[in-house]
Design a protein around this motif. Sequence first.
Motif, PDB file in Angstrom:
ATOM      1  N   GLN A  31      92.030  69.126  15.165  1.00 16.22           N
ATOM      2  CA  GLN A  31      91.474  68.804  16.478  1.00 16.22           C
ATOM      3  C   GLN A  31      91.560  69.984  17.449  1.00 16.22           C
ATOM      4  O   GLN A  31      91.100  69.879  18.588  1.00 16.22           O
ATOM      5  CB  GLN A  31      92.197  67.575  17.058  1.00 16.22           C
ATOM      6  CG  GLN A  31      92.015  66.329  16.202  1.00 16.22           C
ATOM      7  CD  GLN A  31      92.526  65.061  16.872  1.00 16.22           C
ATOM      8  OE1 GLN A  31      92.935  65.063  18.031  1.00 16.22           O
ATOM      9  NE2 GLN A  31      92.495  63.955  16.133  1.00 16.22           N
ATOM     10  N   GLU A  32      92.183  71.073  17.017  1.00 16.59           N
ATOM     11  CA  GLU A  32      92.418  72.229  17.896  1.00 16.59           C
ATOM     12  C   GLU A  32      93.059  71.788  19.206  1.00 16.59           C
ATOM     13  O   GLU A  32      92.653  72.198  20.302  1.00 16.59           O
ATOM     14  CB  GLU A  32      91.120  72.999  18.151  1.00 16.59           C
ATOM     15  CG  GLU A  32      90.572  73.651  16.898  1.00 16.59           C
ATOM     16  CD  GLU A  32      89.341  74.489  17.181  1.00 16.59           C
ATOM     17  OE1 GLU A  32      89.383  75.280  18.133  1.00 16.59           O
ATOM     18  OE2 GLU A  32      88.343  74.331  16.463  1.00 16.59           O
ATOM     19  N   HIS A  33      94.041  70.928  19.044  1.00 15.68           N
ATOM     20  CA  HIS A  33      94.745  70.399  20.208  1.00 15.68           C
ATOM     21  C   HIS A  33      96.190  70.160  19.777  1.00 15.68           C
ATOM     22  O   HIS A  33      96.423  69.496  18.769  1.00 15.68           O
ATOM     23  CB  HIS A  33      94.076  69.094  20.661  1.00 15.68           C
ATOM     24  CG  HIS A  33      94.498  68.691  22.022  1.00 15.68           C
ATOM     25  ND1 HIS A  33      94.196  69.439  23.136  1.00 15.68           N
ATOM     26  CD2 HIS A  33      95.218  67.627  22.470  1.00 15.68           C
ATOM     27  CE1 HIS A  33      94.708  68.848  24.209  1.00 15.68           C
ATOM     28  NE2 HIS A  33      95.331  67.756  23.826  1.00 15.68           N
ATOM     29  N   HIS A  34      97.127  70.695  20.518  1.00 16.75           N
ATOM     30  CA  HIS A  34      98.487  70.809  19.997  1.00 16.75           C
ATOM     31  C   HIS A  34      99.516  70.144  20.898  1.00 16.75           C
ATOM     32  O   HIS A  34      99.448  70.272  22.124  1.00 16.75           O
ATOM     33  CB  HIS A  34      98.827  72.288  19.792  1.00 16.75           C
ATOM     34  CG  HIS A  34      97.859  72.966  18.866  1.00 16.75           C
ATOM     35  ND1 HIS A  34      96.688  73.519  19.318  1.00 16.75           N
ATOM     36  CD2 HIS A  34      97.853  73.108  17.528  1.00 16.75           C
ATOM     37  CE1 HIS A  34      96.003  74.005  18.278  1.00 16.75           C
ATOM     38  NE2 HIS A  34      96.692  73.760  17.181  1.00 16.75           N
ATOM     39  N   PRO A  35     100.467  69.475  20.286  1.00 19.21           N
ATOM     40  CA  PRO A  35     101.477  68.767  21.086  1.00 19.21           C
ATOM     41  C   PRO A  35     102.548  69.688  21.634  1.00 19.21           C
ATOM     42  O   PRO A  35     102.825  70.749  21.080  1.00 19.21           O
ATOM     43  CB  PRO A  35     102.093  67.797  20.066  1.00 19.21           C
ATOM     44  CG  PRO A  35     101.946  68.487  18.751  1.00 19.21           C
ATOM     45  CD  PRO A  35     100.661  69.275  18.837  1.00 19.21           C
ATOM     46  N   LEU A  79     101.814  64.909  25.163  1.00 17.34           N
ATOM     47  CA  LEU A  79     100.434  65.393  25.063  1.00 17.34           C
ATOM     48  C   LEU A  79      99.848  65.598  26.450  1.00 17.34           C
ATOM     49  O   LEU A  79      99.886  64.699  27.299  1.00 17.34           O
ATOM     50  CB  LEU A  79      99.571  64.381  24.293  1.00 17.34           C
ATOM     51  CG  LEU A  79     100.000  64.095  22.850  1.00 17.34           C
ATOM     52  CD1 LEU A  79      99.107  63.026  22.239  1.00 17.34           C
ATOM     53  CD2 LEU A  79      99.984  65.360  22.007  1.00 17.34           C
ATOM     54  N   THR A  80      99.318  66.784  26.656  1.00 17.34           N
ATOM     55  CA  THR A  80      98.582  67.105  27.868  1.00 17.34           C
ATOM     56  C   THR A  80      97.614  68.217  27.494  1.00 17.34           C
ATOM     57  O   THR A  80      97.779  68.865  26.453  1.00 17.34           O
ATOM     58  CB  THR A  80      99.524  67.524  29.006  1.00 17.34           C
ATOM     59  OG1 THR A  80      98.788  67.595  30.240  1.00 17.34           O
ATOM     60  CG2 THR A  80     100.196  68.869  28.733  1.00 17.34           C
ATOM     61  N   THR A  81      96.599  68.422  28.300  1.00 16.74           N
ATOM     62  CA  THR A  81      95.592  69.430  27.968  1.00 16.74           C
ATOM     63  C   THR A  81      95.775  70.631  28.877  1.00 16.74           C
ATOM     64  O   THR A  81      95.486  70.564  30.078  1.00 16.74           O
ATOM     65  CB  THR A  81      94.171  68.826  28.114  1.00 16.74           C
ATOM     66  OG1 THR A  81      94.085  67.699  27.247  1.00 16.74           O
ATOM     67  CG2 THR A  81      93.106  69.855  27.738  1.00 16.74           C
ATOM     68  N   HIS A  82      96.285  71.709  28.308  1.00 17.94           N
ATOM     69  CA  HIS A  82      96.601  72.881  29.123  1.00 17.94           C
ATOM     70  C   HIS A  82      95.326  73.465  29.741  1.00 17.94           C
ATOM     71  O   HIS A  82      95.340  73.893  30.889  1.00 17.94           O
ATOM     72  CB  HIS A  82      97.343  73.911  28.258  1.00 17.94           C
ATOM     73  CG  HIS A  82      98.556  73.324  27.588  1.00 17.94           C
ATOM     74  ND1 HIS A  82      98.702  73.248  26.227  1.00 17.94           N
ATOM     75  CD2 HIS A  82      99.647  72.711  28.112  1.00 17.94           C
ATOM     76  CE1 HIS A  82      99.858  72.648  25.945  1.00 17.94           C
ATOM     77  NE2 HIS A  82     100.452  72.309  27.074  1.00 17.94           N
ATOM     78  N   ASP A  83      94.235  73.436  28.960  1.00 13.76           N
ATOM     79  CA  ASP A  83      92.978  74.014  29.459  1.00 13.76           C
ATOM     80  C   ASP A  83      92.413  73.235  30.654  1.00 13.76           C
ATOM     81  O   ASP A  83      91.608  73.776  31.423  1.00 13.76           O
ATOM     82  CB  ASP A  83      91.909  74.036  28.350  1.00 13.76           C
ATOM     83  CG  ASP A  83      92.290  74.956  27.191  1.00 13.76           C
ATOM     84  OD1 ASP A  83      93.176  75.809  27.372  1.00 13.76           O
ATOM     85  OD2 ASP A  83      91.698  74.804  26.108  1.00 13.76           O
ATOM     86  N   ALA A  84      92.810  71.965  30.785  1.00  8.32           N
ATOM     87  CA  ALA A  84      92.291  71.131  31.872  1.00  8.32           C
ATOM     88  C   ALA A  84      93.325  70.958  32.982  1.00  8.32           C
ATOM     89  O   ALA A  84      93.009  70.470  34.068  1.00  8.32           O
ATOM     90  CB  ALA A  84      91.878  69.761  31.340  1.00  8.32           C
ATOM     91  N   GLU A 108      90.550  63.474  27.385  1.00  2.87           N
ATOM     92  CA  GLU A 108      90.196  62.701  26.192  1.00  2.87           C
ATOM     93  C   GLU A 108      90.788  63.318  24.930  1.00  2.87           C
ATOM     94  O   GLU A 108      91.013  62.632  23.946  1.00  2.87           O
ATOM     95  CB  GLU A 108      88.671  62.602  26.050  1.00  2.87           C
ATOM     96  CG  GLU A 108      88.031  61.524  26.902  1.00  2.87           C
ATOM     97  CD  GLU A 108      88.523  60.112  26.541  1.00  2.87           C
ATOM     98  OE1 GLU A 108      88.953  59.899  25.384  1.00  2.87           O
ATOM     99  OE2 GLU A 108      88.484  59.251  27.417  1.00  2.87           O
ATOM    100  N   ARG A 109      91.027  64.625  24.940  1.00  5.10           N
ATOM    101  CA  ARG A 109      91.628  65.271  23.765  1.00  5.10           C
ATOM    102  C   ARG A 109      93.014  64.703  23.475  1.00  5.10           C
ATOM    103  O   ARG A 109      93.419  64.576  22.323  1.00  5.10           O
ATOM    104  CB  ARG A 109      91.735  66.781  23.989  1.00  5.10           C
ATOM    105  CG  ARG A 109      90.401  67.472  24.037  1.00  5.10           C
ATOM    106  CD  ARG A 109      90.588  68.968  24.111  1.00  5.10           C
ATOM    107  NE  ARG A 109      89.317  69.630  24.305  1.00  5.10           N
ATOM    108  CZ  ARG A 109      89.176  70.938  24.431  1.00  5.10           C
ATOM    109  NH1 ARG A 109      90.242  71.725  24.396  1.00  5.10           N
ATOM    110  NH2 ARG A 109      87.997  71.468  24.603  1.00  5.10           N
ATOM    111  N   ASP A 110      93.746  64.401  24.548  1.00  5.65           N
ATOM    112  CA  ASP A 110      95.084  63.824  24.359  1.00  5.65           C
ATOM    113  C   ASP A 110      94.986  62.412  23.797  1.00  5.65           C
ATOM    114  O   ASP A 110      95.759  62.025  22.922  1.00  5.65           O
ATOM    115  CB  ASP A 110      95.834  63.829  25.698  1.00  5.65           C
ATOM    116  CG  ASP A 110      95.937  65.231  26.262  1.00  5.65           C
ATOM    117  OD1 ASP A 110      96.479  66.105  25.559  1.00  5.65           O
ATOM    118  OD2 ASP A 110      95.431  65.456  27.372  1.00  5.65           O
TER     119      ASP A 110
END
Length: 109
Positions: A55-59, A72-77, A82-84
């Motif tokens: 998912q190219e999304h990391h915990p 889980l949080t989205t560093h880029d945002a 929704e990625r989380d």
Amino acid sequence: MVETLDAAGRAALAAALPDWSMAAGRDAIERRFRFADFSAAWGFMARVALLAEQQEHHPEWSNVWNRVDILLTTHDAGGLSERDVRLARAIDGLLAGGRPPPLSPGRPR
Ligand SMILES: C[C@H](O)[C@H](O)[C@H]1CNC2=NC(N)=NC(=O)C2=N1
């Protein structure tokens, strides 16, 4: 650019992810997992790592023996997106159906 969750997305969180909570002081969700032992916890982490790469999304996470804490949080945002939600649901799916945590090896000999 990834957007943080809107009000409707946030309102849907509790139903979509009943085992996750909002993290204190962060725009993030978190869940604590406990397993029979370290091998089971590590096997679970290996599966989560593969999901994260897919998912190219990391915990943000930590492990102490049989315990795995995942945030889980989205560093880029700069907050929850929704990625989380997608990664949390996939993580929950690893444990669905009462199956034992996969990739739990026996003791090495
Ligand atoms: C380029 C790469 O896909 C991005 O840097 C990804 C990697 N993994 C990530 N993980 C998380 N949790 N948040 C991000 O914003 C993020 N960004």
